[in-house]
Design an enzyme around this catalytic site. Sequence first.
Site, PDB file in Angstrom:
ATOM      1  N   CYS A   1      -5.835   6.681  -6.425  1.00  0.00           N
ATOM      2  CA  CYS A   1      -5.121   5.455  -6.778  1.00  0.00           C
ATOM      3  C   CYS A   1      -5.231   5.239  -8.290  1.00  0.00           C
ATOM      4  CB  CYS A   1      -5.705   4.265  -6.004  1.00  0.00           C
ATOM      5  SG  CYS A   1      -7.257   3.640  -6.689  1.00  0.00           S
TER       6      CYS A   1
ATOM      7  N   GLU B   1       0.825  -1.206   0.000  1.00  0.00           N
ATOM      8  CA  GLU B   1       0.000   0.000   0.000  1.00  0.00           C
ATOM      9  C   GLU B   1       0.862   1.261   0.000  1.00  0.00           C
ATOM     10  OE1 GLU B   1      -3.067   0.147  -0.524  1.00  0.00           O
ATOM     11  OE2 GLU B   1      -3.786  -1.885  -0.107  1.00  0.00           O
TER      12      GLU B   1
END
Length: 239
Positions: free
Chosen positions: A26, A17
């Site tokens: 993202c 992550e």
Amino acid sequence: MSRQINEEGLNLVKNFEGLRLDAYRCPAGVWTIGYGHTGGVKPGAKISEDEAEQLLAQDLADSGGKVEKCVKVKLNDNQFAALASFVFNAGIGNLTASTLLKRLNTGDYDCVPSELAKWVKATDPKTGQKISLPGLVKRRAAEGVLWLKIDSDDPFLTSTDMPQSIHADDPRVSYLVTAREGLRMRSGPGTNFDISKVLPTNTEVFVVKEKDGWAAVDLQGDGVIDGWVSQDFLKLKPV
């Protein structure tokens, strides 16, 4: 209190992550902050490293709790952590609808790494197409390795040498027809498609893929789709 993810699982999630203290989009276009936290993130948001750790702990506790609810077989700490990581990244909906969960709940532990490896696509926000991403390929592989990590003195299981005789996992899941009067098999996933055959009760079928409550079935075990049936009248064949 839900089961806690172990240190190896926590480090896996953190590694993939990454830590971002400012909100960002993202690759799939979702607003994200901290260690992959997505709930209620707004553009321009900022958090501290301590807050990122707290959010991660909450997110993993939630993911772990969902794993505990849907997995019906025992998991060791590494297996639990691998699935919690998957749910944190891919969502509980994808796990509950997956062939992975169906096979695992029958006791097929060995299917998990290869089933995890299927979940490597994300939707490109520019084209709307689902494409494989290297980061997802690497993460699923790492989760698979964590799943398989055990304490054992078996030289076959622990060898670091690469086997030169290998086999593909069998993706088929075997079901039995439960409809008392037989199950209508259609040419497509819906009642508007023509009936091609009626399958008697207890007929064994292999589910190739699923769509909107319908299953594409293979009757011969040769990987060819023979038709579609309602999933409501299928049950997993006992192993």
